[in-house]
Design a protein around this motif. Structure first.
Motif, PDB file in Angstrom:
ATOM      1  N   ARG A 197       0.858  -1.190   0.000  1.00  0.00           N
ATOM      2  CA  ARG A 197       0.000   0.000   0.000  1.00  0.00           C
ATOM      3  C   ARG A 197       0.890   1.235   0.000  1.00  0.00           C
ATOM      4  O   ARG A 197       1.838   1.345   0.794  1.00  0.00           O
ATOM      5  CB  ARG A 197      -0.915   0.017   1.214  1.00  0.00           C
ATOM      6  N   LEU A 198       0.596   2.176  -0.901  1.00  0.00           N
ATOM      7  CA  LEU A 198       1.282   3.454  -0.962  1.00  0.00           C
ATOM      8  C   LEU A 198       0.275   4.557  -0.690  1.00  0.00           C
ATOM      9  O   LEU A 198      -0.826   4.546  -1.257  1.00  0.00           O
ATOM     10  CB  LEU A 198       1.920   3.682  -2.341  1.00  0.00           C
ATOM     11  N   GLU A 199       0.646   5.506   0.147  1.00  0.00           N
ATOM     12  CA  GLU A 199      -0.211   6.650   0.435  1.00  0.00           C
ATOM     13  C   GLU A 199       0.617   7.920   0.304  1.00  0.00           C
ATOM     14  O   GLU A 199       1.752   7.973   0.773  1.00  0.00           O
ATOM     15  CB  GLU A 199      -0.780   6.573   1.856  1.00  0.00           C
ATOM     16  N   VAL A 200       0.038   8.939  -0.309  1.00  0.00           N
ATOM     17  CA  VAL A 200       0.663  10.258  -0.327  1.00  0.00           C
ATOM     18  C   VAL A 200      -0.300  11.233   0.339  1.00  0.00           C
ATOM     19  O   VAL A 200      -1.424  11.437  -0.131  1.00  0.00           O
ATOM     20  CB  VAL A 200       1.004  10.707  -1.757  1.00  0.00           C
ATOM     21  N   HIS A 201       0.139  11.795   1.457  1.00  0.00           N
ATOM     22  CA  HIS A 201      -0.665  12.737   2.242  1.00  0.00           C
ATOM     23  C   HIS A 201      -0.222  14.164   1.917  1.00  0.00           C
ATOM     24  O   HIS A 201       0.977  14.445   1.814  1.00  0.00           O
ATOM     25  CB  HIS A 201      -0.467  12.486   3.740  1.00  0.00           C
ATOM     26  N   ASP A 202      -1.196  15.067   1.765  1.00  0.00           N
ATOM     27  CA  ASP A 202      -0.865  16.476   1.578  1.00  0.00           C
ATOM     28  C   ASP A 202      -1.820  17.331   2.399  1.00  0.00           C
ATOM     29  O   ASP A 202      -2.690  16.810   3.099  1.00  0.00           O
ATOM     30  CB  ASP A 202      -0.886  16.859   0.093  1.00  0.00           C
ATOM     31  N   THR A 203      -1.665  18.637   2.292  1.00  0.00           N
ATOM     32  CA  THR A 203      -2.414  19.554   3.163  1.00  0.00           C
ATOM     33  C   THR A 203      -3.619  20.185   2.474  1.00  0.00           C
ATOM     34  O   THR A 203      -4.242  21.088   3.042  1.00  0.00           O
ATOM     35  CB  THR A 203      -1.488  20.673   3.656  1.00  0.00           C
ATOM     36  N   SER A 204      -3.971  19.727   1.275  1.00  0.00           N
ATOM     37  CA  SER A 204      -5.123  20.296   0.574  1.00  0.00           C
ATOM     38  C   SER A 204      -6.352  19.418   0.771  1.00  0.00           C
ATOM     39  O   SER A 204      -6.282  18.199   0.579  1.00  0.00           O
ATOM     40  CB  SER A 204      -4.832  20.424  -0.924  1.00  0.00           C
ATOM     41  N   PRO A 205      -7.515  20.001   1.090  1.00  0.00           N
ATOM     42  CA  PRO A 205      -8.732  19.199   1.241  1.00  0.00           C
ATOM     43  C   PRO A 205      -9.395  18.850  -0.091  1.00  0.00           C
ATOM     44  O   PRO A 205     -10.327  18.055  -0.136  1.00  0.00           O
ATOM     45  CB  PRO A 205      -9.646  20.107   2.070  1.00  0.00           C
ATOM     46  N   ALA A 206      -8.923  19.451  -1.198  1.00  0.00           N
ATOM     47  CA  ALA A 206      -9.532  19.204  -2.516  1.00  0.00           C
ATOM     48  C   ALA A 206      -9.256  17.766  -2.942  1.00  0.00           C
ATOM     49  O   ALA A 206      -8.107  17.325  -2.973  1.00  0.00           O
ATOM     50  CB  ALA A 206      -8.971  20.179  -3.539  1.00  0.00           C
ATOM     51  N   THR A 228      -8.379  13.681   5.350  1.00  0.00           N
ATOM     52  CA  THR A 228      -7.664  13.533   6.614  1.00  0.00           C
ATOM     53  C   THR A 228      -7.813  14.823   7.411  1.00  0.00           C
ATOM     54  O   THR A 228      -8.319  15.829   6.898  1.00  0.00           O
ATOM     55  CB  THR A 228      -6.168  13.241   6.382  1.00  0.00           C
ATOM     56  N   VAL A 229      -7.369  14.796   8.643  1.00  0.00           N
ATOM     57  CA  VAL A 229      -7.442  15.994   9.483  1.00  0.00           C
ATOM     58  C   VAL A 229      -6.637  17.127   8.863  1.00  0.00           C
ATOM     59  O   VAL A 229      -7.046  18.303   8.884  1.00  0.00           O
ATOM     60  CB  VAL A 229      -6.923  15.669  10.899  1.00  0.00           C
ATOM     61  N   ALA A 230      -5.481  16.785   8.268  1.00  0.00           N
ATOM     62  CA  ALA A 230      -4.598  17.806   7.706  1.00  0.00           C
ATOM     63  C   ALA A 230      -4.945  18.168   6.269  1.00  0.00           C
ATOM     64  O   ALA A 230      -4.560  19.232   5.783  1.00  0.00           O
ATOM     65  CB  ALA A 230      -3.152  17.350   7.775  1.00  0.00           C
ATOM     66  N   GLY A 231      -5.671  17.302   5.573  1.00  0.00           N
ATOM     67  CA  GLY A 231      -5.966  17.550   4.166  1.00  0.00           C
ATOM     68  C   GLY A 231      -6.573  16.315   3.513  1.00  0.00           C
ATOM     69  O   GLY A 231      -7.756  16.046   3.635  1.00  0.00           O
ATOM     70  N   LYS A 232      -5.751  15.533   2.828  1.00  0.00           N
ATOM     71  CA  LYS A 232      -6.240  14.309   2.194  1.00  0.00           C
ATOM     72  C   LYS A 232      -5.080  13.345   2.005  1.00  0.00           C
ATOM     73  O   LYS A 232      -3.897  13.702   2.142  1.00  0.00           O
ATOM     74  CB  LYS A 232      -6.862  14.600   0.828  1.00  0.00           C
ATOM     75  N   ALA A 233      -5.438  12.101   1.669  1.00  0.00           N
ATOM     76  CA  ALA A 233      -4.451  11.080   1.332  1.00  0.00           C
ATOM     77  C   ALA A 233      -4.926  10.351   0.085  1.00  0.00           C
ATOM     78  O   ALA A 233      -6.077   9.922   0.012  1.00  0.00           O
ATOM     79  CB  ALA A 233      -4.266  10.092   2.479  1.00  0.00           C
ATOM     80  N   VAL A 234      -4.058  10.245  -0.905  1.00  0.00           N
ATOM     81  CA  VAL A 234      -4.312   9.425  -2.086  1.00  0.00           C
ATOM     82  C   VAL A 234      -3.577   8.106  -1.876  1.00  0.00           C
ATOM     83  O   VAL A 234      -2.377   8.099  -1.603  1.00  0.00           O
ATOM     84  CB  VAL A 234      -3.824  10.109  -3.378  1.00  0.00           C
TER      85      VAL A 234
END
Length: 210
Positions: free
Chosen positions: A80-89, A121-127
């Protein structure tokens, strides 16, 4: 630097990174080294492409220099690979015309992986996406190519999965996809002929090993 940990007994590695073009290659190389330590050579090709696409999307759509995180997690028969960022879009795949370089990243991810999705996510989103670990490399390459071509077409009603019409449709998509990848390589300052040579070398090596 990666942060190694476990989740419910599963090996897990976290890579905080800054979303910047120069960081994408460093992130990809660090992740590949980690996967090699885990003994996962069969998933390196998919992982390199997926990590590059997802990290580049953060640079393009969240902002150069923004904080992000790559997570690798070994889940039994899948990586499983996840990339988390700070944008809610939340991103969604869209149809891109034949002259458009952007817009096909998520179609590429979908074609290379067994499953993918986006979660807030709380900070934004995760793909996230998952790549099978133990399937046969040769068969998986062919299955991956067919899935990628079908996703690349993205023309609404797809031709039936049988007969000459389907084969001809995939052939046309293959030509368009190869041409699109050459445009992609040139747009990033690479030599398209070099990419073709490397692809041919990789194909011949895999065919010889089969």
């Amino acid at each position: 630097m990666p942060i190694s940990e476990t989740s419910d007994g599963r090996p897990r590695c976290v890579f905080p990174f800054k979303a910047a073009p120069a960081e994408v290659g460093l992130l990809r190389n660090a992740a590949v080294r980690q996967l090699a330590r885990w003994g996962m050579p069969a998933v390196l090709d998919e992982a390199e492409v997926v990590i590059t696409e997802l990290a580049t999307n953060v640079v393009k759509h969240v902002g150069d220099g923004s904080a992000a995180t790559l997570v690798l997690e070994w889940r039994s028969e899948r990586l499983r690979l996840e990339v988390h960022d700070t944008s809610p879009a939340l991103p969604a795949p869209r149809k891109a015309d034949c002259f458009e370089e952007c817009g096909r990243g998520l179609h590429l991810v979908a074609g290379l992986t067994a499953d993918w999705g986006v979660v807030p996510t709380v900070a934004g989103k995760a793909v996230w996406c998952e790549v099978p670990i133990n399937s046969g490399t040769g068969c998986r390459r062919i299955e991956r190519a067919v899935g990628l071509l079908e996703a690349y077409q993205n023309t609404g009603a797809a031709p039936e999965r049988q007969g000459r019409s389907w084969e001809a449709s995939l052939e046309e998509a293959a030509v368009e996809l190869i041409a699109g990848l050459l445009h992609w390589s040139a747009a990033r300052g690479h030599d398209p002929d070099d990419f073709l040579d490397r692809a041919q070398t990789s194909y011949e090596a895999a065919a010889e090993a089969a």
